[in-house]
Design an enzyme around this catalytic site. Structure first.
Site, PDB file in Angstrom:
ATOM      1  N   ALA A 176       0.742  -1.274   0.017  1.00 39.30           N
ATOM      2  CA  ALA A 176       0.020  -0.094  -0.013  1.00 39.30           C
ATOM      3  C   ALA A 176       0.852   1.176  -0.217  1.00 39.30           C
ATOM      4  CB  ALA A 176      -0.663  -0.017   1.341  1.00 39.30           C
ATOM      5  N   CYS A 177       2.113   1.062  -0.045  1.00 33.73           N
ATOM      6  CA  CYS A 177       2.887   2.166   0.365  1.00 33.73           C
ATOM      7  C   CYS A 177       4.175   2.015  -0.214  1.00 33.73           C
ATOM      8  CB  CYS A 177       3.202   2.338   1.784  1.00 33.73           C
ATOM      9  SG  CYS A 177       4.391   3.818   2.230  1.00 33.73           S
ATOM     10  N   GLY A 178       4.819   3.282  -1.113  1.00 32.38           N
ATOM     11  CA  GLY A 178       6.090   3.136  -1.825  1.00 32.38           C
ATOM     12  C   GLY A 178       7.148   3.808  -0.945  1.00 32.38           C
ATOM     13  N   CYS A 220       7.233   5.830   1.717  1.00 35.56           N
ATOM     14  CA  CYS A 220       7.054   6.395   2.788  1.00 35.56           C
ATOM     15  C   CYS A 220       8.263   6.792   3.634  1.00 35.56           C
ATOM     16  CB  CYS A 220       6.098   5.400   3.893  1.00 35.56           C
ATOM     17  SG  CYS A 220       4.604   5.334   3.087  1.00 35.56           S
TER      18      CYS A 220
END
Length: 278
Positions: free
Chosen positions: A113-115, A117
């Site tokens: 869900a997060c690249g 961060c």
């Protein structure tokens, strides 16, 4: 797998297909430095070399295929059969243009869900984009204008190319489009940031330009996607969802046109509105 579907007061058992999610470890090496773990991300297997190349391009570590010596699945004898195709080693032909950020020291993991961060600041993002530019860049081209009619067609064109999503309903997508709306490359992944890395990486490995007119993504436009769009040099990033406040801050400073809430008959331009011909 077998699932039970509930519709109102009725139920039925049927077969269903799930999107695959597995970890990918990216290791980086260059002359004088052995391969070390740089990042771990949860991804949908496929186009793994593109993912690794696109990730490193976005971080300003490399600028073209010429910087790569080899990119391959790791043949470390300590890896199990299940791990063999979940570790990619990228060996550069020279030291990186930009040292990987300190946040990658030691084992790190990114969810699907997060690249990026943890990117320290907008200044760091702009620094990474500058590092990815060629040492003697050509004069900056005039930004392209994309018509509103073309922009409005992009979600459907993106959706039409999502073959795995059609079967599973569980993947994000990203695509690079020409100014006339022609899709140049489309990729799917459980993580939207991975889909963007695969799209950009496909161009990098083919030694083709990444600075096409539009990057269109499913979902929202998070900061990590804007960072990758800036590094790629696209004129417009568009999505069916909304951008975040930090995305808009970065886009304003980088001169990136940001389009959100994209539907057939409506969309919102947050930055650089003159890039869209209405």
């Amino acid at each position: 797998m077998r699932v039970r579907e509930v519709t109102g007061s009725s139920t039925r058992d049927r077969e269903d297909r799930l999107a695959t999610e597995e970890p990918l470890e990216i290791r980086l090496a260059w002359p004088g430095r052995r391969a070390e773990r740089l990042s771990v991300t949860m991804r949908t297997p496929g186009h793994d070399f593109e993912l690794a190349a696109g990730f490193l391009f976005g971080e300003g570590v490399l600028k073209s295929a010429a910087d790569l010596h080899t990119i391959a699945y790791c043949n470390d004898h300590t890896l199990s059969a299940d791990q063999e195709f979940n570790v990619v080693t990228v060996e550069l032909g020279r030291p990186p243009l930009r040292e990987p950020s300190a946040r990658y020291d030691g084992p790190t993991a990114g969810s699907s869900a997060c690249g990026v961060c943890g990117k320290q600041s907008v200044d760091e993002v702009l620094g990474a984009a500058s590092a990815a530019q060629r040492p003697t860049p050509e004069p900056r081209r005039k930004p392209r204008v994309v018509t509103a009619d073309v922009i409005a067609t992009l979600p459907d064109r993106l959706r039409e190319a999502q073959r795995v999503f059609s079967a599973t309903g569980g993947l994000h997508a990203a695509a690079l489009f020409d100014a006339d709306g022609t899709p140049v490359v489309v990729r799917e992944d459980i993580g939207r940031h991975n889909a963007v890395d695969k799209v950009v990486g496909s161009r990098v490995l083919a030694d083709l330009g990444t600075d096409l007119a539009v990057l269109c993504v499913s979902g929202r436009i998070g900061f990590e996607l804007a960072q990758k769009a800036v590094a790629a040099g696209v004129d417009v990033i568009a999505a069916v969802g909304a951008p975040s406040s930090l995305t808009v801050q970065l886009a304003e400073r980088a001169g990136l046109c940001t389009v959100g809430f994209l539907r057939e008959d409506r969309f919102v331009i947050y930055t650089e509105p003159d890039r869209i011909g209405v």
